[in-house]
Design a protein around this motif. Sequence first.
Motif, PDB file in Angstrom:
ATOM      1  N   ARG A 304       0.978  -1.111  -0.100  1.00 50.17           N
ATOM      2  CA  ARG A 304      -0.055  -0.002   0.006  1.00 50.17           C
ATOM      3  C   ARG A 304       0.838   1.220   0.058  1.00 50.17           C
ATOM      4  O   ARG A 304       0.606   2.137  -0.655  1.00 50.17           O
ATOM      5  CB  ARG A 304      -1.069   0.092   1.202  1.00 50.17           C
ATOM      6  CG  ARG A 304      -1.858  -0.917   1.129  1.00 50.17           C
ATOM      7  CD  ARG A 304      -3.141  -0.755   2.248  1.00 50.17           C
ATOM      8  NE  ARG A 304      -4.311  -1.276   1.912  1.00 50.17           N
ATOM      9  CZ  ARG A 304      -4.440  -2.927   2.309  1.00 50.17           C
ATOM     10  NH1 ARG A 304      -3.264  -3.264   2.812  1.00 50.17           N
ATOM     11  NH2 ARG A 304      -5.764  -3.207   2.072  1.00 50.17           N
ATOM     12  N   LYS A 510     -16.707 -10.609   8.517  1.00 50.59           N
ATOM     13  CA  LYS A 510     -15.904  -9.450   9.098  1.00 50.59           C
ATOM     14  C   LYS A 510     -16.723  -8.784  10.122  1.00 50.59           C
ATOM     15  O   LYS A 510     -17.766  -8.306   9.961  1.00 50.59           O
ATOM     16  CB  LYS A 510     -15.599  -8.677   7.944  1.00 50.59           C
ATOM     17  CG  LYS A 510     -14.979  -7.170   8.616  1.00 50.59           C
ATOM     18  CD  LYS A 510     -14.529  -6.182   7.447  1.00 50.59           C
ATOM     19  CE  LYS A 510     -13.960  -5.032   8.263  1.00 50.59           C
ATOM     20  NZ  LYS A 510     -13.555  -3.863   7.475  1.00 50.59           N
ATOM     21  N   ILE A 515     -12.388  -7.709   4.728  1.00 50.02           N
ATOM     22  CA  ILE A 515     -13.021  -7.950   3.281  1.00 50.02           C
ATOM     23  C   ILE A 515     -11.954  -8.485   2.375  1.00 50.02           C
ATOM     24  O   ILE A 515     -11.723  -9.502   1.756  1.00 50.02           O
ATOM     25  CB  ILE A 515     -13.699  -6.976   2.753  1.00 50.02           C
ATOM     26  CG1 ILE A 515     -15.136  -6.679   3.780  1.00 50.02           C
ATOM     27  CG2 ILE A 515     -14.066  -6.927   1.584  1.00 50.02           C
ATOM     28  CD1 ILE A 515     -15.848  -5.569   3.261  1.00 50.02           C
ATOM     29  N   GLU A 516     -10.754  -7.627   2.119  1.00 50.53           N
ATOM     30  CA  GLU A 516      -9.563  -8.097   1.182  1.00 50.53           C
ATOM     31  C   GLU A 516      -8.988  -8.796   2.157  1.00 50.53           C
ATOM     32  O   GLU A 516      -9.007  -9.163   3.395  1.00 50.53           O
ATOM     33  CB  GLU A 516      -8.864  -6.500   0.962  1.00 50.53           C
ATOM     34  CG  GLU A 516      -9.789  -5.453   0.532  1.00 50.53           C
ATOM     35  CD  GLU A 516     -10.085  -5.868  -0.850  1.00 50.53           C
ATOM     36  OE1 GLU A 516      -9.512  -6.851  -1.503  1.00 50.53           O
ATOM     37  OE2 GLU A 516     -10.765  -5.256  -1.768  1.00 50.53           O
TER      38      GLU A 516
END
Length: 518
Positions: A304, A510, A515-516
């Motif tokens: 990221r 979750k 989610i990812e």
Amino acid sequence: MEVPAGGSVLVVDFGGQYAHLITRALRSLGVFALLVSASQGASGLLREASQRGARGVVLSGGPSSVWEAGHDGVAEAALSLGVPVLGICYGHQLLAKVLGGRVGRAPRGEFGPTIVEVLEEDTILRGLPGRLRVWMSHNDAVLEPPPGARVLARSPGSPVAAFELQRPGGPRVYGVQWHPEVAHSQGGLELLGNWASLTGLLGTWRPGDIVGELVEQVRRAAPAGVAVAAVSGGVDSTVAAVIAQMALRERLVPVFIDHGLHPEGEVERALGILRGSGLDPVVVDAQEEFLSALRGVVDPEEKRRVVGRVYGEVLLREARRLGAEYLVQGTIYPDVIESGARPGADVIKTHHNVGGLPKGLGLKLIEPLRWLYKDEVREIARALRLPRELLEKQPVPGPGLAVRVEGEVTPEKLAIAKRADAIVREVVERRGLHRGLWQYFAVLTASRATGVKGDRRSYGYVVAVRVVESREAMTAAPARLPWEALEEMAARITGEIPGVTRVVYDVTPKPPATIEWE
Ligand code: XMP
């Protein structure tokens, strides 16, 4: 950027979990509400109140005890403003304390659903049932009301679960021990609405009405010179750019950076939406640059940061080429609050959407949406008649498939991830299953598994399919897709992509999962 004109309610944040929920609930009632941190002290609250035209103050919940935290001055400052004041949970106890009531250990702590008995159906409890099922979370309680106050409700652990105090010559002060802002509290929104009607602001805030004001603010912020707008085709950056373009016309240049990590077809989809919104972005092909920067990077957070850094570099280069002085960003209110920047303090945030833009790009930031929540941005998009697709599109993380390829991102793995992802999307959409889904995508896992293809042993990748239902991505549930859809995905992914031997479906909600995958 200034707050929209017209009055506001200040919600003082004492570090509780629910301050945002109070602000959002008030906004949904048409009251423009803003968070103010209690750490700014009494003088900070008074300053914000005069700058933001405070017409009411809510003192919210918080983790401390009224005997430890030293917030009396903040409560007294709120009371000195001469506007309606509401205390919730910790705020309720704090108000009772500074007004001369008795606060101490509750007869019993109350956590979770609690029945409250309404004793006086007064202004803020108007229209609520006599026995309310509400959400509580406290060890201390108001044991005796402030002198002159009326007790409006009680519960087993809260002798004074709600009170009202008519102060001479001033508006009434209210406190409630429970959390009306939490969806599990019966009549919560009605209670907040009853209180908000005392501020005179009920129904005065409609996000769609402030477009003109936002445009004017952008014009004032950039009286001359060129601005670039970083656009992704997502709702926040598109709306911010459209508003900036209304203000700056040809002085606004939208820039779309193709980092090569988009899902299949996403660049065309995004450009279609942007053009449909009246924007004509400069498209920068930086695929090579991102891929080479990601070489050897395995850690998800590092990926990221790398994507964010390269994004910043490419954007800055483009801005310099265009001679731009300003950068328009689609930062929204939760980003501002969560990155710790106080309203008014123009700190460059770690922008979630681009995976973290580096600080100090050297451009003056323009953030027209910095006071708005996501649903309000969507409402503005509707008011501006932007393409419906913009509102219906599933969110794509800023770093794209870099966080959906586990481990190092190589061109080979990226190509497999894109194809698998496209198959998941096709199957879901062709079967009409996408309505009601939050996200549906594929992850190329770091696992390998044995398979047999055409009578030959093959040892290939494992693809995970992730399909979730969610409202805001804070929590999510795995979707119960029809078995046939899952079988079709498995057959197509293993059949059409040579390197994949196995497909698994992720059934984890979750929390505890996110989610990812990365
Ligand atoms: P998680 O994985 O935290 O995701 O449950 C919640 C939502 O945020 C998206 N997401 C991101 N969006 N940059 C983004 O712009 C990121 O680095 C990022 N990581 C997760 C995710 O797709 C989901 O909608």
